[in-house]
Design an enzyme around this catalytic site. Structure first.
Site, PDB file in Angstrom:
ATOM      1  N   SER A  19      50.585  99.451  62.656  1.00  0.00           N
ATOM      2  CA  SER A  19      49.843  99.697  63.902  1.00  0.00           C
ATOM      3  C   SER A  19      50.808 100.303  64.917  1.00  0.00           C
ATOM      4  O   SER A  19      52.024 100.101  64.820  1.00  0.00           O
ATOM      5  CB  SER A  19      49.300  98.387  64.455  1.00  0.00           C
ATOM      6  OG  SER A  19      50.363  97.590  64.939  1.00  0.00           O
ATOM      7  N   ASP A  20      50.269 101.045  65.895  1.00  0.00           N
ATOM      8  CA  ASP A  20      51.106 101.376  67.044  1.00  0.00           C
ATOM      9  C   ASP A  20      51.383 100.051  67.762  1.00  0.00           C
ATOM     10  O   ASP A  20      50.725  99.045  67.521  1.00  0.00           O
ATOM     11  CB  ASP A  20      50.420 102.399  67.963  1.00  0.00           C
ATOM     12  CG  ASP A  20      51.431 103.082  68.884  1.00  0.00           C
ATOM     13  OD1 ASP A  20      52.553 102.556  69.036  1.00  0.00           O
ATOM     14  OD2 ASP A  20      51.110 104.143  69.454  1.00  0.00           O
ATOM     15  N   TRP A  21      52.350 100.065  68.651  1.00  0.00           N
ATOM     16  CA  TRP A  21      52.839  98.805  69.243  1.00  0.00           C
ATOM     17  C   TRP A  21      51.770  98.165  70.149  1.00  0.00           C
ATOM     18  O   TRP A  21      51.501  98.637  71.240  1.00  0.00           O
ATOM     19  CB  TRP A  21      54.137  99.073  70.003  1.00  0.00           C
ATOM     20  CG  TRP A  21      55.368  98.899  69.153  1.00  0.00           C
ATOM     21  CD1 TRP A  21      56.435  98.099  69.448  1.00  0.00           C
ATOM     22  CD2 TRP A  21      55.669  99.473  67.875  1.00  0.00           C
ATOM     23  NE1 TRP A  21      57.373  98.154  68.429  1.00  0.00           N
ATOM     24  CE2 TRP A  21      56.929  98.984  67.457  1.00  0.00           C
ATOM     25  CE3 TRP A  21      54.998 100.350  67.023  1.00  0.00           C
ATOM     26  CZ2 TRP A  21      57.521  99.332  66.253  1.00  0.00           C
ATOM     27  CZ3 TRP A  21      55.576 100.707  65.810  1.00  0.00           C
ATOM     28  CH2 TRP A  21      56.823 100.201  65.442  1.00  0.00           C
ATOM     29  N   GLY A  22      51.165  97.119  69.626  1.00  0.00           N
ATOM     30  CA  GLY A  22      50.130  96.437  70.410  1.00  0.00           C
ATOM     31  C   GLY A  22      48.747  97.002  70.176  1.00  0.00           C
ATOM     32  O   GLY A  22      47.823  96.747  70.944  1.00  0.00           O
TER      33      GLY A  22
END
Ligand code: BGC
Length: 765
Positions: free
Chosen positions: A231-234
């Site tokens: 995932s992208d961060w968050g």
């Protein structure tokens, strides 16, 4: 660490351990399983340098990171149009990762430049998916050759910063396939990136991370991707749904909360073990890949990489305009104006921000060039005036006057202008395309006293140029990396001949951009209503003036294009077409030219751009040297995505092969006739138009017999009794009339039953 066997480890892991591996331990590391001796690995940003954070981790580039080399950012790199160069950069970054023990470099970012306002455009390559895909594939190959992984990002349709973590990009499938997914598809197929990073946003309502269609069907089943998706961060929304949709690794972590959700779902049987095993296996593969390919005792030479950054910057800068003033001569009296001449803007803000071990500026680089060429004899450095402040857009009268006075006293004034950090960054979008007002005023005031004024631009994305007709030259160095000072002097003084070409269109004004009516959308969604018409595809279709077209870039030499040959003039869409041509350097200095090949589709009923880039080659040529260039075009080069068959389709027709030095400077062209081997399903119903029956049914004779029984045979005669043009009018009306409407125009002794009978027979053919 010794290598391990993924299957053996998987068999020994508990459910809790498997779930724990599916999210990170902290910002940058995967988890360790000490019990089984499974170590962690580190990932780092990227992509135009290494941002390895040892303390104070953050994903927005605030905290410190180890000193490294900042190369030109993606918007500059793409202007090189040079696959080999991107590979060389990838190799260098791979070495840096080996030296710093980083397993995966988080990049490249290849989202399309839908709007010039996207704050992160400097990190992206192009408005053209073929160009972005080809260059990024070379970069990925370069990094991965060194045993280091990459993370192609942000998959997909992350084309703005506004509400990037929640907005739904609403895009029809054809547009997604042809524009927003193609670059990813090219890289996945050509370079097999070890990982992909999912975007924050939703696509047509579904978060990318939870998008089964995107991750399982398209990416894995269709394109054959075998790596890991993080995932992208968050970006994580609902962990279990994401796992089912093919999202393996959550970054950075949810402090164990989501790991527990996974375990709970396994226990209550809403998630099957195979899905968890698959994701865990991919995480273990990522870890194993690093240790299997780790090279001990590697270090890298920062100065050598700095020199590479200088070389790359020289290949990327685009000479936008040159009224015979460049290259400058060392005897000329020049002055440098603008704070950027001393403090260049060479990279963008946010997660890609590199802690450069050194940065060069134009003023100092000019001085060292002069010292070197005069063999140590004393040479005054170029006089400099600051001209404006980067920290404010207020005009400083004293600085302005100082610059004007200085410009008067020299033969040539070089003004360094561009976008300050606050004007473009990750995290927010731009609101306009203008340079700071204080810079535009400075340029105008200097032009009043010094006609020999030229501009060096530092920008991550297009800007407007109200003074373009009055300046003698514009050299766009984009965000050229930490060696931009030296490379700018190399280019201005002809030590390096500019060879960059624009990877995006510079519009005359923001309102001209096709996304203008729908950017950045509402609070919940952004509708890509312009469809496939992004960048030059749109401006060309609308025959609009642009400031600088896609593919444009000048040189200090001239090139001649000649002798174009096609391997076939008639072919099937399953055949390959070879296109050859010759290019010669007809000027007096060494130079490089990017030969661009576009395909123009036959005009027909499909909605298609005027032309699309399908090939490019950068060639180096000594004066008088000539080289032959070869392009290979395949089915995909001619196809569009046809929704009725959910596949790529090439309509039969004449396709023009156009070759030139930019999208608006086509120098050679030839035509090839392509016969389609594909078939579009055509089912006749009572709402099918009469014209379509004749157009698509192979043998429409039964229908003909039906038509002849009624007055509708009139259009086939040359009857102009309803006035000039009436034959055409009746024909058009007939062509557009649904079959059932035959019954509305009189009693011809035809029944609905007769019509249905005919329809059945037509479908049976
Ligand atoms: C960015 C990514 C980056 C990640 C880690 C995110 O905010 O969108 O491109 O790789 O942070 O820093």
């Amino acid at each position: 660490m010794n290598s391990f066997n993924v299957k053996e480890v998987l068999d020994q892991l508990t459910i809790e351990e498997k779930a724990s591996l599916c999210s990170a331990a902290d910002f940058w590391h995967t988890k360790t399983i000490e019990r089984l001796n499974i170590p962690n690995v580190m990932v780092s940003d990227g992509p135009h340098g290494l941002r390895k954070q040892e303390d104070d981790p953050d994903h927005l580039g605030f905290g410190d990171s180890v000193a490294a080399v900042c190369f030109p950012s993606a918007s500059a790199l793409a202007c090189s149009f040079d696959r080999d160069l991107l590979k060389e950069l990838g190799n260098a970054l791979g070495d840096e990762c080996q030296a710093e023990e980083v397993s995966t470099l988080l990049g490249p970012g290849i989202n399309m430049k839908r709007s010039p306002l996207c704050g992160r455009n400097f990190e992206y390559y192009s408005e053209d998916p073929y160009l972005a895909g080809e260059l990024a594939a070379s970069y990925v190959n370069g990094v991965q050759e060194k045993g280091i992984g990459t993370s192609l990002k942000h998959f997909a349709a992350n084309n703005q910063e506004y509400r990037r973590m929640s907005i739904s990009a609403n895009i029809d499938e054809r547009t997604l396939r042809e524009i927003y997914l193609t670059a990813f598809e090219i890289v996945v197929k050509e370079a097999k990136p070890t990982t992909l990073m999912c975007s924050y946003n939703r696509i047509n309502g579904t978060y990318s991370c939870e998008n089964d269609w995107l991750l399982n069907k398209v990416l894995r089943d269709e394109w054959g991707f075998e790596g890991l998706v993080m995932s992208d961060w968050g970006a994580m929304n609902e962990r279990v749904s994401a796992l089912k949709a093919g999202l393996d690794l959550e970054m950075p972590s949810s402090s164990g909360i989501n790991d527990k959700e996974i375990v709970k779902a396994i226990n209550n049987k809403t998630l099957d073990m195979e899905t968890l095993d698959t994701a865990t296996k991919r995480v273990l593969n990522l870890i194993k890949h690093f240790y299997d390919n780790k090279k001990e005792g590697i270090s890298y030479d920062k100065e050598a990489h700095h020199n590479l950054a200088r070389k790359i910057a020289g290949e990327c800068a685009v000479l936008l305009k040159n009224d015979n003033i460049l290259p400058l001569q060392q005897e000329q009296k020049v002055c440098f104006i603008g704070q950027f001449a001393k403090e260049p803007r060479y990279q963008g803000g946010g997660s890609s921000h590199i802690h450069s071990f050194k940065v060069t500026n134009a003023v100092d680089s000019f001085a060292s060039m002069s010292t070197t060429s005069l063999k140590g004899e004393e040479q005054p450095s170029a006089p400099f005036a600051k001209g404006y402040h980067l920290s404010t857009d207020k005009i400083d009268e004293a600085l302005l006057q100082e610059a004007v006075e200085l410009a008067k006293s020299v033969e040539v004034a070089v003004i360094f202008a561009g976008l300050p950090d606050s004007f473009e960054s990750e995290g927010y979008d731009r609101t306009h395309l203008n340079l700071p007002n204080c810079q535009n005023i400075l340029i105008q005031e200097v032009l009043k006293v010094q006609p020999n004024t030229l501009i060096v631009l530092h920008n991550g994305s297009p800007v407007t140029m109200p003074w373009i007709n009055d300046v003698k030259a514009v050299l766009d160095v984009y965000l050229g990396g930490q060696a931009v000072g030296e490379s700018t002097i190399d280019l201005l003084y002809g030590k390096v001949n500019p060879s960059g070409k624009l990877a995006e269109t510079f519009p005359v004004k923001l309102e001209d951009n096709p996304s203008y009516l729908n950017f950045p959308g509402t609070e919940k969604e952004v509708v890509y209503s312009e469809g496939i018409y992004i960048g030059y595809r749109y401006y060309e279709k609308k025959a609009m003036n642009v400031l600088f077209p896609f593919g444009h870039g000048l040189s200090y030499t001239t090139f001649q294009y000649d002798d174009m040959k096609l391997s076939n003039t008639i072919m099937k869409d399953t055949d390959t077409l070879s296109v050859s041509l010759k290019i010669k350097n007809t000027g007096s200095v060494f130079g490089k030219e990017t030969v661009q090949l576009y395909v123009k589709s036959p005009s027909g009923t499909q909605v298609r751009p005027i032309k699309e880039l399908k090939g490019f080659e950068k060639v180096s040529l000594q004066p008088n040297e000539e080289k032959e260039i070869l392009f290979k075009l395949d089915k995909r080069s001619f196809a569009y995505y046809e929704m009725s068959i959910n596949n790529w389709y090439v309509p039969t027709g004449d396709y023009e092969i156009l070759v030139g030095s930019s999208s608006n400077n086509i120098l050679l062209s030839q035509t090839v006739h392509i016969d389609s081997t594909g078939h579009l399903p055509f089912v006749v119903t009572d709402t099918t138009t009469c014209g379509d029956v004749y157009k698509y049914v192979k043998d429409p004779s039964i229908f003909d017999n039906l038509i002849k029984k009624c007055i509708l045979s009139v259009p086939l005669s040359e009857d102009n009794s309803l006035g000039e043009g009436s034959t055409e009018m009746i024909k058009q009306m007939f062509d557009g009339m649904p079959i059932h409407s035959i019954l509305s125009f009189g009693d011809f002794g035809i029944t609905l039953e007769d019509i249905r009978n005919v329809i059945n027979q037509l479908n049976a053919k």
